[in-house]
Write an enzyme that holds these catalytic residues in place. Sequence first.
Site: not given
Length: 421
Positions: A86, A181
Amino acid sequence: MNTTPLLVRFLRYVGIYSQSSSKNADNGIIPSTPQQFDFAQLLAEEMRALPLTDVCVTDNCYVYGRLPATPGSEDVAPFCLLSHMDTVEEVSGKDVKPLVHEQYDGMPIQLAEGRILDPADYSELALAGKNRETVITSDGTTLLGADDKAGIAEIMTAIAFLVSHPAVPHPDIEIIFSPDEETGHGMDKVPLELLHAQRAYTVDGGHIGELEVECFNAYGTTVTFTGKSVHTGTARAGGLINALLMVSAFVRSLPPREAPETTDGAEGFYAPMEINGTIERATVTLLLRDFTDSGIERRKKVVDELAQAAALSYGGTAKVVHKKQYQNMKAVLDAHPAVVKDLIDAYHAAGVTPVFTPIRGGTDGSRLTEMGIPTPNIFTGGHNFHSRYEWASLEQMQKAVDVLIALARIGTEQRGTQHYA
């Protein structure tokens, strides 16, 4: 040095939209955005094509794969490599248009909408110009996504090299690419049941040479102020209590010399991230960061006291909720010196001098270390993360690949999983 496969992978990955959502992740939705599955499936297809074994994408969007040990290295302690898929939500990660500046000459880089990436503002960019490195940026309308698609590209390139060079010995190497994350939830649903390794390495750092074994203790804090709504024309007689004034007073009372923009090195901070509200109810979310246990406890206490003071000054109430995000991984890594020693040896074997800098943030490795799998962090060659001015050096990225390959070879010299337990 043939950097073409690495560059091709990286440019392909940054073009894939994979931005996450803190709001959804905080509500237990992992992955927090559906587009992360798009990237996960692409990576799984590439892993199968290499080919790797046991490749899968879990229901929560973790990509797992394994490169089996070379003959004669089956009893060597396996390790896991991790990077996250991400990108941060503060700056758009959609429709990234990467620009490649070959043999960068150290001059200011003109980006879209009048933005300038000036080496006078960034010493590491000036050094890249001095070394005539190939610099990759976005066009300035979005972030680049080197955090952490550089890490993913480096892992995939290193694994592809090992597959195509079977004479290079290595143990079992497991790979996990994680969602979310950037929301602080990257390890919430990590499939530990798939993982056999007792050591791991995240590839999620910055400048060449960085080897990170220490990070912040981190809390996410929400402060909610409650007031009383009354028609503004009769506010005095009706006893209006304005929650917006309370939240404003609270934010103003935070120590100005202990903010992200006024601290560095081993200094912690208070970071207001978002304010929402009305007269009747207003909230502010903050990040609290400190490298010591006593320091983070002090910061929590300061927030508690300042919130109550702000509420009392306007006649309202305040509720403070502190939520632990991750803790400093140094103590655990100090207890497993062999994990770090192998990485130091890999840096030297790749011709890279380790530079031990504390992470002013956290990684999936912070959480994984806390969960019992010691996980130091490796540089990626990315810089200015979470910014439209983000950039990466191709030469530094290639050095990260070299470190990973060296780590695989060094591992074959260490026999037995108990070495890392």
